[in-house]
Design a protein around this motif. Structure first.
Motif, PDB file in Angstrom:
ATOM      1  N   GLY A   7      -8.323  -5.196   1.618  1.00 21.32           N
ATOM      2  CA  GLY A   7      -7.634  -5.740   0.451  1.00 21.32           C
ATOM      3  C   GLY A   7      -6.315  -5.056   0.181  1.00 21.32           C
ATOM      4  O   GLY A   7      -5.629  -4.618   1.110  1.00 21.32           O
ATOM      5  N   ALA A   8      -5.959  -4.957  -1.074  1.00 22.84           N
ATOM      6  CA  ALA A   8      -4.674  -4.377  -1.460  1.00 22.84           C
ATOM      7  C   ALA A   8      -4.555  -2.946  -0.945  1.00 22.84           C
ATOM      8  O   ALA A   8      -5.551  -2.231  -0.822  1.00 22.84           O
ATOM      9  CB  ALA A   8      -4.531  -4.401  -2.975  1.00 22.84           C
ATOM     10  N   ASP A   9      -3.354  -2.528  -0.637  1.00 28.09           N
ATOM     11  CA  ASP A   9      -3.097  -1.163  -0.171  1.00 28.09           C
ATOM     12  C   ASP A   9      -3.047  -0.261  -1.401  1.00 28.09           C
ATOM     13  O   ASP A   9      -2.139  -0.373  -2.228  1.00 28.09           O
ATOM     14  CB  ASP A   9      -1.771  -1.109   0.585  1.00 28.09           C
ATOM     15  N   ILE A  10      -4.031   0.638  -1.532  1.00 26.75           N
ATOM     16  CA  ILE A  10      -4.104   1.464  -2.741  1.00 26.75           C
ATOM     17  C   ILE A  10      -2.875   2.360  -2.895  1.00 26.75           C
ATOM     18  O   ILE A  10      -2.570   2.809  -3.998  1.00 26.75           O
ATOM     19  CB  ILE A  10      -5.375   2.330  -2.759  1.00 26.75           C
ATOM     20  N   ARG A  11      -2.168   2.594  -1.805  1.00 23.32           N
ATOM     21  CA  ARG A  11      -0.964   3.432  -1.897  1.00 23.32           C
ATOM     22  C   ARG A  11       0.156   2.727  -2.646  1.00 23.32           C
ATOM     23  O   ARG A  11       1.142   3.355  -3.041  1.00 23.32           O
ATOM     24  CB  ARG A  11      -0.509   3.832  -0.492  1.00 23.32           C
ATOM     25  N   GLU A  12       0.022   1.418  -2.838  1.00 21.28           N
ATOM     26  CA  GLU A  12       1.043   0.664  -3.568  1.00 21.28           C
ATOM     27  C   GLU A  12       0.612   0.280  -4.974  1.00 21.28           C
ATOM     28  O   GLU A  12       1.341  -0.411  -5.672  1.00 21.28           O
ATOM     29  CB  GLU A  12       1.417  -0.602  -2.774  1.00 21.28           C
ATOM     30  N   PHE A  13      -0.564   0.754  -5.390  1.00 23.28           N
ATOM     31  CA  PHE A  13      -1.017   0.456  -6.746  1.00 23.28           C
ATOM     32  C   PHE A  13       0.039   0.929  -7.749  1.00 23.28           C
ATOM     33  O   PHE A  13       0.596   2.007  -7.645  1.00 23.28           O
ATOM     34  CB  PHE A  13      -2.333   1.184  -7.035  1.00 23.28           C
ATOM     35  N   ASN A  14       0.292   0.104  -8.742  1.00 24.74           N
ATOM     36  CA  ASN A  14       1.216   0.440  -9.837  1.00 24.74           C
ATOM     37  C   ASN A  14       2.636   0.719  -9.354  1.00 24.74           C
ATOM     38  O   ASN A  14       3.390   1.443 -10.002  1.00 24.74           O
ATOM     39  CB  ASN A  14       0.697   1.663 -10.615  1.00 24.74           C
ATOM     40  N   SER A  15       3.001   0.156  -8.199  1.00 25.85           N
ATOM     41  CA  SER A  15       4.373   0.337  -7.705  1.00 25.85           C
ATOM     42  C   SER A  15       5.049  -1.028  -7.568  1.00 25.85           C
ATOM     43  O   SER A  15       4.365  -2.061  -7.466  1.00 25.85           O
ATOM     44  CB  SER A  15       4.355   1.045  -6.350  1.00 25.85           C
ATOM     45  N   PRO A  16       6.384  -1.055  -7.537  1.00 28.71           N
ATOM     46  CA  PRO A  16       7.092  -2.340  -7.392  1.00 28.71           C
ATOM     47  C   PRO A  16       6.735  -3.087  -6.110  1.00 28.71           C
ATOM     48  O   PRO A  16       6.824  -4.315  -6.060  1.00 28.71           O
ATOM     49  CB  PRO A  16       8.572  -1.922  -7.390  1.00 28.71           C
ATOM     50  N   LYS A  17       6.321  -2.354  -5.079  1.00 28.06           N
ATOM     51  CA  LYS A  17       5.990  -3.001  -3.803  1.00 28.06           C
ATOM     52  C   LYS A  17       4.876  -4.027  -3.945  1.00 28.06           C
ATOM     53  O   LYS A  17       4.836  -5.021  -3.214  1.00 28.06           O
ATOM     54  CB  LYS A  17       5.589  -1.956  -2.755  1.00 28.06           C
ATOM     55  N   ALA A  18       3.953  -3.778  -4.875  1.00 32.36           N
ATOM     56  CA  ALA A  18       2.820  -4.687  -5.041  1.00 32.36           C
ATOM     57  C   ALA A  18       3.266  -6.092  -5.423  1.00 32.36           C
ATOM     58  O   ALA A  18       2.572  -7.074  -5.132  1.00 32.36           O
ATOM     59  CB  ALA A  18       1.857  -4.122  -6.074  1.00 32.36           C
ATOM     60  N   LEU A  19       4.428  -6.203  -6.075  1.00 29.61           N
ATOM     61  CA  LEU A  19       4.920  -7.509  -6.537  1.00 29.61           C
ATOM     62  C   LEU A  19       6.154  -7.987  -5.775  1.00 29.61           C
ATOM     63  O   LEU A  19       6.733  -9.017  -6.105  1.00 29.61           O
ATOM     64  CB  LEU A  19       5.236  -7.434  -8.037  1.00 29.61           C
ATOM     65  N   THR A  20       6.542  -7.245  -4.737  1.00 30.97           N
ATOM     66  CA  THR A  20       7.716  -7.625  -3.943  1.00 30.97           C
ATOM     67  C   THR A  20       7.340  -8.694  -2.929  1.00 30.97           C
ATOM     68  O   THR A  20       6.290  -8.625  -2.291  1.00 30.97           O
ATOM     69  CB  THR A  20       8.292  -6.385  -3.218  1.00 30.97           C
ATOM     70  N   GLU A  21       8.205  -9.691  -2.763  1.00 29.68           N
ATOM     71  CA  GLU A  21       7.951 -10.748  -1.782  1.00 29.68           C
ATOM     72  C   GLU A  21       8.076 -10.215  -0.349  1.00 29.68           C
ATOM     73  O   GLU A  21       8.934  -9.379  -0.076  1.00 29.68           O
ATOM     74  CB  GLU A  21       8.942 -11.902  -1.978  1.00 29.68           C
TER      75      GLU A  21
END
Length: 695
Positions: free
Chosen positions: A60-74
């Motif tokens: 699933g989601a990469d936990i290293r990107e939790f709460n970071s702008p990368k999570a919502l970047t296209e």
């Protein structure tokens, strides 16, 4: 952190490659989108297989990107799924090992899904206070049915792929031992010419009695979800799959996901998730530090704690010898261990064969010579430095070279204990929590001379015996009990001022604690704290304590084990009954102190007890006893019953606001026993700078 692209005949193979579980981070999403579009544009490609490298399809989601702008970047996960679903050529998800969260949502966006048996299939977002946010609540019911989907989403519990073989989730579950890639490529070849391409979104969600089922589900989930809003939100979003058109259901899911992202409960759960992973990382102990082999263990002391510790080793398949000073004490300890296992069998938590196997790994002895060959020995004797000295001098004399000598001390100076041996580099603190075979926390106390390999071994051992290891430096009480002492001081002061034990406990349990301080003390044994206060009177006579708890103990009211403590207990029962004797004793003591008892609000009780934890935690953090604030939170979440939905004392203080916490502490410092409220310098500095503990 990408996706690999290969071609086998007319089939393109896109392999998610982002160790350890192929998390769908930005780089992986971007590479996957590029790979799908590349295959679609290639006239020689007729079908696409999407799989994962290593030991997972995707977690699933990469936990290293939790709460970071990368999570919502296209490209977002939504975009990747849309690219897969809209591809003009069939995309086959080849699932193995782990397919969870966004990984399962990605697989549901594929036209076909095949799998190996044994793959864990789950949408576990509810465990982070969230719900699946990339179509999982809308697509899963369309392939496994409303009831199964709702159960999977609300609980987050993994289901093995073979148990889903009869559903539309998988087009085929191959036999064990099948070459997944080869079989998936062959399957892709079979469906390459299939048109129109099947899409999960096009399927309907049917149920013979939908409204009645959903009403029952809402009531059941509400009854067990407690302080957490996510489970009920999961019910509503899954229900939308059966009541709304697909696109409207997706929009509803997205709105509820974004709402949950902002709730304090989800923020607390995500904090705890990250904090647990951070606890195992020690800046000066590299991940590749060699560890010592632990193939045989020993425990000194067959009491409640020693027996529980021994069970941990047996449960992990490690033979363990328990040492006692008398045959009577040894027989009693071994009988208690057997009884504990038999209780587990009776409750259906363990099968008889397993219980006997574990009991067989535990042996007893009265001789130190019989434990000399153990790889690790844990002392679990009375909390007295003289007793510890006797034990460790004997261990130093008999234990083989390279053996780890551990103490289960909860408060005493580990460096003094290590000095009783000629090998302080082999000495470490392993503070288990009672009952040791149940409680998950293990405070790993690092002495000034503890070897890095010993520390690394202890951390690895904590995982093997299924404990959460949190490292502490040496101080009186370490992290947990040092903070607890301030918490209990305030609880006892409150009794002098106007509260009763049942009010204090009700206030703290209303805040979310599993157990209030007085019920907890009765369970642990009030004599434990009494012994520590006696030691404090000698070592730190300047520290003020309420005499209320001493008056209780002088009457032999040590708690559940004596049938009376802060509460009364009926024979054979553990239910706490308010005690008229305790009420009279408390009121009489207030009068003796010249205090006029006053009504105390529950809000004051909560604030004083929790902020006492926070203030002492800040001192511990500044002194370097704890490596990070999140380690303190994990100690309290996993060992002291702090409410999970509040994220631990340090995280909770940040949600309240450190300036507000400091203001309250200064207010209490101006009142009675103000010396107990000396603000931590770190707290003052961070509040002034507008920062939090996490920084």
């Amino acid at each position: 952190m990408s996706a690999d692209y290969t071609v086998q005949g007319s089939v393109a193979v896109v392999t998610l490659n982002n160790p350890p579980v192929n998390g769908l981070g930005l780089a992986t999403r971007s590479a996957s989108v590029d790979a799908i579009r590349r295959a679609e544009a290639d006239p020689g490609i007729e079908a696409i297989v999407l799989t994962g490298a290593g030991k997972a399809f995707s977690g699933g989601a990469d936990i290293r990107e939790f709460n970071s702008p990368k999570a919502l970047t296209e490209p977002t996960l939504h975009t990747l799924i849309r690219v897969v679903e809209d591809c003009s050529k069939p995309v086959v998800a080849a699932v193995h090992s782990v397919c969870m969260g966004g990984g399962l949502e990605l697989a549901l966006g594929c036209h076909y899904r095949v799998a190996l048996p044994g793959a864990q299939i789950a949408l576990p977002e509810v465990k982070l206070g969230l719900l699946p946010g990339a179509g999982g609540t809308q697509r899963l019911p369309r392939v496994v049915g409303l009831e199964m989907a709702l159960d999977m989403v609300v609980t987050g519990t993994p289901v093995l792929s073979e148990k889903l073989a009869g559903t539309a989730l998988f087009d085929e579950v191959f036999a064990a031992g099948t070459d997944l890639l080869a079989a998936s490529i062959a399957f892709a070849g079979k469906v390459a010419a299939q048109r129109p391409l099947p899409k999960v979104r096009a399927r309907a969600v049917g149920h013979p009695d939908r409204d009645a089922f959903l009403a029952t589900a809402r009531a059941a989930v509400k009854a067990r979800s407690g302080a957490f809003p996510a489970p009920l939100e999961c019910v509503e979003t899954v229900a939308a799959s059966a009541t709304l058109p697909f696109e409207e259901g997706l929009a509803f899911e997205r709105a509820r996901f974004l709402h949950l992202m902002q709730t304090p409960e989800s923020k607390a759960l995500r904090h705890a998730f990250m904090a647990e992973r951070a606890a195992s990382k020690l800046p000066d102990v590299p991940a590749d530090t060699p560890v010592r082999r632990i193939e045989r263990a020993a425990v000194v002391g067959a009491g409640t704690m020693g027996g529980g510790i021994a069970m941990n080793f047996a449960n992990a398949g490690i033979p363990v010898t328990v040492l006692e000073t008398s045959q009577e004490a040894l027989d009693k300890g071994l009988a208690t261990i057997r009884k504990n296992y038999e209780n587990s069998v009776r409750k259906g938590k363990l099968v008889q064969d397993k219980a006997e196997q574990r009991i067989g790994l535990i042996t007893g002895t009265l001789s130190y010579e019989d434990i000399a060959g153990a790889d690790i020995v844990i002392e679990a004797v009375f909390e007295d430095m003289g007793v510890k000295e006797s034990v460790f001098r004997q261990l130093d004399a008999v234990m083989k070279q390279g053996a780890i000598l551990a103490s289960n001390t909860s408060t005493l100076d580990l460096d003094r204990i290590a000095a009783f041996t000629g090998r302080p580099q082999d000495v470490i603190g392993l503070h288990f929590f009672s009952p040791a075979n149940v409680m998950r926390l293990l405070e790993i106390v690092r002495g000034k001379e503890t070897g890095k390999d010993v520390l690394a071994t202890a951390m690895a051992l904590s995982k093997k015996i299924k404990k959460l290891g949190v490292v502490s430096g040496v101080c009186d009480g370490f992290i947990g009990n040092r903070m607890l002492e301030q918490y209990l001081r305030q609880a006892f002061f409150l009794l002098e001022e106007g509260a009763l034990p049942e009010q204090v406990d009700a206030a703290m349990e209303g805040f979310g604690f599993a157990m209030g301080p007085f019920r907890m003390s009765d369970l642990a044994g009030n004599d434990v704290g009494w012994y520590i206060r006696k030691r404090r009177a000698v070592e730190s006579p300047h520290i003020a304590y309420s005499k209320t708890a001493d008056l209780l103990c002088e009457q032999g009211r040590f708690g559940q084990k004596t049938g009376a403590g802060w509460y009364d207990y009926q024979p054979g029962e553990r239910k706490a009954q308010p005690s008229a004797w305790v009420r009279d004793m408390v009121e009489r003591h207030s009068a003796e102190l010249g205090l006029v008892r006053r009504p105390i609000a529950n809000s004051e009780i909560v604030e004083r007890l929790v902020y006492a934890l926070v203030n002492e935690g800040a001192k511990i953090l500044e002194e370097g006893i704890a490596l990070r604030a999140s380690d303190i939170d994990m100690v309290y979440l996993s060992g002291y019953g702090f409410p999970l939905h509040r994220g631990g004392p340090m995280f909770y203080a940040e949600t309240v606001g450190l300036p507000k916490v400091l203001e309250a502490i200064r207010g209490y410092a101006a009142g009675r026993h103000g010396e107990a409220w000396l603000p931590a310098p770190l707290l003052e500095r961070l509040a002034q700078e507008g920062k939090g503990f996490a920084g």
